[in-house]
Design an enzyme around this catalytic site. Structure first.
Site, mmCIF file in Angstrom:
data_model
loop_
_atom_site.group_PDB
_atom_site.id
_atom_site.type_symbol
_atom_site.label_atom_id
_atom_site.label_comp_id
_atom_site.label_asym_id
_atom_site.label_seq_id
_atom_site.Cartn_x
_atom_site.Cartn_y
_atom_site.Cartn_z
ATOM 1 N N GLU A 101 9.665 1.950 10.717
ATOM 2 C CA GLU A 101 10.720 2.927 10.446
ATOM 3 C C GLU A 101 10.024 4.279 10.392
ATOM 4 O O GLU A 101 9.311 4.586 9.440
ATOM 5 C CB GLU A 101 11.430 2.595 9.136
ATOM 6 C CG GLU A 101 12.803 3.254 9.019
ATOM 7 C CD GLU A 101 12.768 4.558 8.269
ATOM 8 O OE1 GLU A 101 12.624 5.607 8.935
ATOM 9 O OE2 GLU A 101 12.889 4.538 7.037
ATOM 10 N N LYS B 145 0.859 -1.182 0.000
ATOM 11 C CA LYS B 145 0.000 0.000 0.000
ATOM 12 C C LYS B 145 0.897 1.233 0.000
ATOM 13 O O LYS B 145 1.356 1.692 1.036
ATOM 14 C CB LYS B 145 -0.908 -0.007 1.234
ATOM 15 C CG LYS B 145 -2.263 0.702 1.018
ATOM 16 C CD LYS B 145 -2.183 2.162 0.610
ATOM 17 C CE LYS B 145 -1.895 3.048 1.796
ATOM 18 N NZ LYS B 145 -1.908 4.515 1.389
ATOM 19 N N GLU C 209 9.958 17.021 13.855
ATOM 20 C CA GLU C 209 10.355 16.757 12.472
ATOM 21 C C GLU C 209 9.597 17.673 11.517
ATOM 22 O O GLU C 209 8.367 17.747 11.544
ATOM 23 C CB GLU C 209 10.057 15.293 12.126
ATOM 24 C CG GLU C 209 10.514 14.881 10.745
ATOM 25 C CD GLU C 209 10.239 13.428 10.447
ATOM 26 O OE1 GLU C 209 11.122 12.768 9.865
ATOM 27 O OE2 GLU C 209 9.151 12.937 10.802
ATOM 28 N N CYS D 250 13.352 10.987 6.296
ATOM 29 C CA CYS D 250 13.156 10.664 7.704
ATOM 30 C C CYS D 250 14.459 10.761 8.482
ATOM 31 O O CYS D 250 14.468 11.087 9.673
ATOM 32 C CB CYS D 250 12.559 9.266 7.853
ATOM 33 S SG CYS D 250 13.466 7.990 6.952
#
Length: 580
Positions: free
Chosen positions: A337, A262, A470, A371
């Site tokens: 992750e 997905k 972030e 990331c």
């Protein structure tokens, strides 16, 4: 540069399949903020007869079904299926009539608008059933129980097809997610390399089966079997659409699992092309199924499905937490992750230009949407002023443009929502007292597109949002330090633990700092290199588990202990009835 995006459906059980609810999502080019389209003129031969793609067809054979109307647009959006000679051809998923023409005109102009299918829970059910059948087919001998060498042939064939289509796939990736074309081409090379690498590991599995285990009792012997974990759900992000999908798909298939991928709804085009590649190489039906669509409608039911044996997810920490909670209800293993706020430590003994280039590469690569981005710069006080001056000069030299332009090194962020989020981070930093040293706005020469200048923010405190959260955009925040111990303390003062970098000519110092940094990945005198052979993953709120390398393959294998009693003597624990 013009490129048509292929019209695709969901890929289930080796075939293209329309979503049960016929939902679709438009493909938006982040460089233009427009739905990607292709202008097309049909040559009118007669009142009801047109020339189309070298075929003579009748207008009555153009079947239109109204989907929706843009709020600001007087024209309709249509789904077009073109039928001729007793055949049906889906030329595009949708069509908008651009110009109203009179019957006397010789041409009618249309704009074909590209979109992707949007799966829902019904499609997830169908895909899970297909995956389970693929594992069980021929008692598993077709895939799950086949030799690793058998599966490796398919992985190598996929790698070869990817390499052949590198130019096309790189263009599709750049258009879809906004990354520079040169970078997208690099990604496609890595995709092919990753499939090749896991083909090698698949072959290596055969030699590792029945690996003996040394036991302290001579009356027993023991060995280990490694078996595919089963049906796996793979949920991937939009910053490396095809590459991040490959990080999961390649080891899952190498292990003998059946997978349901997905991808993010913001960038799915190349993942659907992976499906076409799998069809071309004859991958057994149901071994890989690809469901594009929205997270709540497709990702959530996949994560919670009782017949999916494992979930591997790359994305935000917030979504990862939800997936972990859903999986916990049925004790389903997960690999996560997640986000990061990685530090880069620059000591006073560095070559300023080398350190400056690695610093900007570590945060502005992939348009800042990484990331593992080393987005917190810690620079030693004695060189801070000179180093920051050098950084600004490097930033001003970055070419910001449409990703398809030659030499582009910074494209747009992926969507309007992401652009708004990044700009909000910058404005909040200013309101909290930080200084925008450079950037912080839309590039003046680009009036359209989700572009953000490479931004450096100074006068930052550890309590500020820009230091702790972030951003996922081209934004670097800066603090200074005086001692090695202070640098380490500042670097580790975060909820995240994905990556970190240290830059210094003193290799003993680099080794000390590397051991002290609380991160799953540490780069020394560089930032962001990644190789299929090396493990990838983080600590703390950056997730757990490791992808890539042999560790990535182990994610999709279960270990079975087989112990055999080999003595001719009875066990003798209980008194035998025959001796009573």
């Amino acid at each position: 540069m013009s490129i048509a995006i292929p019209c695709r459906q969901l890929f289930i059980d080796g075939e293209w399949r329309e979503p049960v609810k016929n939902k679709r999502i438009p493909v938006i080019n982040p460089s233009t903020e427009q739905i990607i389209g292709l202008s097309l003129s049909l040559s009118k031969i007669d009142t009801d007869v047109y020339l189309f793609d070298s075929f003579i067809i009748r207008r009555s054979k153009l079947h239109f079904s109204h989907v929706s109307r843009f709020q600001s647009d007087p024209y309709f959006i249509w789904l077009v299926v073109i039928s001729f000679a007793d055949k049906t051809m889906v030329y595009s998923s949708s069509l908008r009539h651009v110009d109203e023409k009179t019957e006397e005109n010789n041409w009618e102009d249309f704009l074909f608008l590209w979109d992707i299918p949007a799966a829902t829970v019904e499609d997830v059910e169908i895909a899970v059933d297909a995956a389970r059948r693929a594992l069980a087919r021929n008692k598993g001998r077709d895939w799950a129980s086949a030799s690793g060498a058998h599966r490796a042939k398919y992985l190598r064939a996929i790698a070869a097809k990817i390499t052949l289509r590198k130019s096309e796939l790189a263009k599709l990736e750049a258009i879809d997610c906004g990354k520079p074309l040169d970078e997208a081409a690099w990604d496609i090379d890595d995709v092919a390399g990753c499939f090749e690498y896991y083909a090698d590991l698949a072959e290596g599995l055969d030699a590792k089966q029945k690996a003996p285990v040394s036991l302290p009792m001579e009356t027993f012997k023991c060995h280990v079997l490694k078996e595919p974990i089963g049906v796996v759900g793979l949920i991937t992000p939009w910053n490396y659409p095809l590459l991040m999908a490959t990080w999961k798909v390649a080891p899952a298939l190498a292990a003998g699992c059946a997978a349901i991928l997905k991808p993010s709804e913001l960038a799915s085009v190349t993942c659907l092309e992976l499906a076409e590649v799998c069809k071309e190489v004859g991958l057994p039906p149901g071994v890989l199924n690809i469901l594009t669509g929205l997270g709540p409608e497709a990702g959530a039911p996949l994560a919670s499905h009782p017949h999916v044996d494992k979930i591997a997810f790359t994305g935000s920490t917030a979504t990862g937490s939800k997936i972990m909670s859903a999986a916990a209800q049925i004790v389903k293993p997960v690999t996560l992750e997640l986000g990061g706020k990685s530090p880069i430590l620059v000591f006073e003994d560095v070559d300023l230009d080398k350190a400056a280039e690695w610093t900007i590469f570590g945060v502005f690569w992939t348009n800042g949407q990484i990331c593992s981005a080393t987005s917190r710069l810690l620079v030693q006080e004695s060189i801070a002023t000179e180093f920051l001056d050098r950084l600004v000069k490097w930033c001003k030299n970055i070419k910001i443009s449409d990703p398809m332009e030659e030499g582009c090194r910074l494209g747009p962020v992926v969507s309007a929502g992401q652009h708004e989020k990044v700009m909000k981070f910058i404005s909040t930093a200013k309101s909290e007292g930080a200084t925008i040293l450079c950037g912080g706005a839309r590039p003046r020469h680009l009036k359209k597109g989700y572009f953000v200048e490479p931004t450096i923010i100074t006068d930052v405190t550890t309590s500020m949002q820009i230091w702790r959260e972030e951003v996922f955009g081209p934004v670097l925040c800066v603090k200074t330090f005086s001692t090695e111990d202070e640098a380490i303390e500042l670097a580790n003062d975060t909820h995240y633990g994905l990556g970190a970098a240290v830059i210094s000519k003193d290799l003993d110092r680099c080794e000390r700092v590397t051991k002290a940094l609380q991160a799953g990945i540490v780069w020394v005198n560089c930032s962001q290199p990644c190789f299929s052979q090396a493990p990838w993953g983080g600590n703390k709120r950056s997730g757990f588990g490791r992808e890539l390398g042999e560790w990535g393959l182990e994610n999709y294998l279960s270990v079975k202990q087989v112990t055999q009693y080999i003595s001719d003597d009875p066990w003798g624990w209980y008194q035998s009835p025959s001796k009573l």
